[in-house]
Design a protein around this motif. Structure first.
Motif, PDB file in Angstrom:
ATOM      1  N   PHE A   1      57.089  22.242  27.384  1.00 21.40           N
ATOM      2  CA  PHE A   1      56.766  20.869  27.033  1.00 21.40           C
ATOM      3  C   PHE A   1      57.158  20.590  25.584  1.00 21.40           C
ATOM      4  N   PRO A   2      57.886  19.505  25.322  1.00 18.51           N
ATOM      5  CA  PRO A   2      58.306  19.210  23.947  1.00 18.51           C
ATOM      6  C   PRO A   2      57.097  18.990  23.042  1.00 18.51           C
ATOM      7  N   GLY A   3      57.250  19.394  21.799  1.00 22.57           N
ATOM      8  CA  GLY A   3      56.204  19.177  20.814  1.00 22.57           C
ATOM      9  C   GLY A   3      55.193  20.289  20.688  1.00 22.57           C
ATOM     10  N   ASP A   4      55.238  21.277  21.580  1.00 20.81           N
ATOM     11  CA  ASP A   4      54.291  22.385  21.459  1.00 20.81           C
ATOM     12  C   ASP A   4      54.608  23.180  20.185  1.00 20.81           C
ATOM     13  N   PRO A   5      53.605  23.455  19.359  1.00 26.10           N
ATOM     14  CA  PRO A   5      53.878  24.138  18.087  1.00 26.10           C
ATOM     15  C   PRO A   5      54.412  25.551  18.237  1.00 26.10           C
TER      16      PRO A   5
ATOM     17  N   LYS B   1      63.909  28.703  26.067  1.00 27.32           N
ATOM     18  CA  LYS B   1      65.327  28.391  25.926  1.00 27.32           C
ATOM     19  C   LYS B   1      65.479  26.868  25.928  1.00 27.32           C
ATOM     20  N   PRO B   2      66.465  26.335  25.201  1.00 23.58           N
ATOM     21  CA  PRO B   2      66.621  24.869  25.161  1.00 23.58           C
ATOM     22  C   PRO B   2      66.780  24.250  26.542  1.00 23.58           C
TER      23      PRO B   2
ATOM     24  N   MET C   1      63.524  23.087  28.502  1.00 16.47           N
ATOM     25  CA  MET C   1      62.610  22.102  27.934  1.00 16.47           C
ATOM     26  C   MET C   1      62.557  20.850  28.815  1.00 16.47           C
ATOM     27  N   LEU C   2      61.363  20.435  29.167  1.00 16.41           N
ATOM     28  CA  LEU C   2      61.164  19.252  29.991  1.00 16.41           C
ATOM     29  C   LEU C   2      61.262  17.978  29.155  1.00 16.41           C
ATOM     30  N   GLU C   3      61.520  16.868  29.825  1.00 14.53           N
ATOM     31  CA  GLU C   3      61.410  15.541  29.222  1.00 14.53           C
ATOM     32  C   GLU C   3      60.192  14.866  29.836  1.00 14.53           C
TER      33      GLU C   3
END
Length: 295
Positions: free
Chosen positions: A249-253, A264-265, A268-270
């Motif tokens: 999930f984007p934004g996870d620290p 891996k890039p 990553m979900l949107e």
């Protein structure tokens, strides 16, 4: 970890989770080597074991390891076994490299590690369905949809999408007391066009167990124990290689410093607001490689 369900479940321990993972691995059949003759296996073991032992001895000599450090290592290795944490240690710190080797030939989706918390034979559901969960399951609802195709773009109507993940406390069913057996675990059939449209809850980031031997290593080295929030998946279809993946999930620290080095890039979900209800939604397609032709 969060404490949303602390009134209905016991706190997990490294020994409990570790020993369950150990027994699951023993029962999985993965220890059977069906691909090499005894002679080839012996040669391969000789090669790998010799290199591993030599590498450890090189470290001892180069870093001038003392007897105090050697005895501390010996005591720690014994404790890893006593806590049943070898599956956790190997899956966190080594499996990502094994996975890279196993899948570097693929043209379809990138995979990731399976991890120690997989359980086979999850309940099978339809292409548009909701994963088993508690009536009061905490967290943000998540709609997860997409399509399964072959590398040539052909939809795969016989595909299965197996999904499992942690809850909002960061705990996995069957590895922590007090959680229903198949909570947040299911296998979904796809429709005639290879599509699926699932409902689940967003998982939480979590720390791997730190009260056992792995936690001792983390503390001694000054590392952190966090894994970013992720969905586990196995996606398969007849005539195609099984894809094992984790989606993030984007934004996870901790996407950038995952303790398991598994992000891996391409994984990553949107995330967007759910157009069909509350919570969030995400679309992710799976492209599977055909099984290699027999020699």
């Amino acid at each position: 970890m969060n404490a949303a369900h602390s009134d209905t479940q016991l706190s997990p321990t490294a020994a409990v989770a570790g020993n369950v993972a150990t027994e699951r691995f023993r029962a999985s059949g993965k220890t059977v080597n069906a691909h090499l003759s005894p002679e080839a296996s012996r040669a391969r073991v000789n090669l790998l074991a010799t290199r591993a032992v030599r590498a450890l001895n090189d470290i001892v000599l180069e870093e001038r390891v003392t007897y105090a450090e050697y005895n501390a290592l010996k005591a720690w290795l014994i404790k890893v076994g006593e806590d049943g944490e070898w599956p956790l240690w190997l899956d966190v710190w080594l499996e990502h490299s094994v996975e890279d080797v196993a899948t570097d030939h693929r043209q379809g989706n990138k995979g990731s590690i399976e991890g120690p918390y997989y359980v086979p034979d999850a309940p099978e559901l339809g292409p548009t369905d909701t994963i088993p969960m508690r009536e009061d399951e905490e967290g943000t609802p998540l709609r997860f949809f997409g399509q399964v195709r072959s590398v040539d773009g052909t939809p795969l109507p016989e595909a299965r999408v197996e999904l499992w993940h942690a809850d909002s406390d960061g705990y996995y069913s069957q590895f922590v007391p007090g959680i229903p057996e198949w909570n947040l675990r299911a296998t979904f059939r796809v429709d005639a066009e290879g599509r699926f449209d699932l409902r689940t809850m967003q998982p939480a980031a979590y720390q791997i167990p730190t009260d056992g031997a792995c936690g001792q290593l983390i503390a001694a080295a000054g590392w952190h124990a966090w894994r970013p929030a992720h969905l586990h998946l196995k996606v398969g279809a007849p005539g195609h290689e099984l894809l094992t993946a984790q989606l993030y999930f984007p934004g996870d620290p901790h996407n950038d410093d995952d303790i398991a080095t598994a992000v891996k890039p391409e994984l990553m979900l949107e995330i967007a607001p759910n157009s069909a209800g509350s919570g969030h939604q995400t679309e992710y397609d799976f492209v599977l490689d055909p099984e290699p032709a027999s020699p």
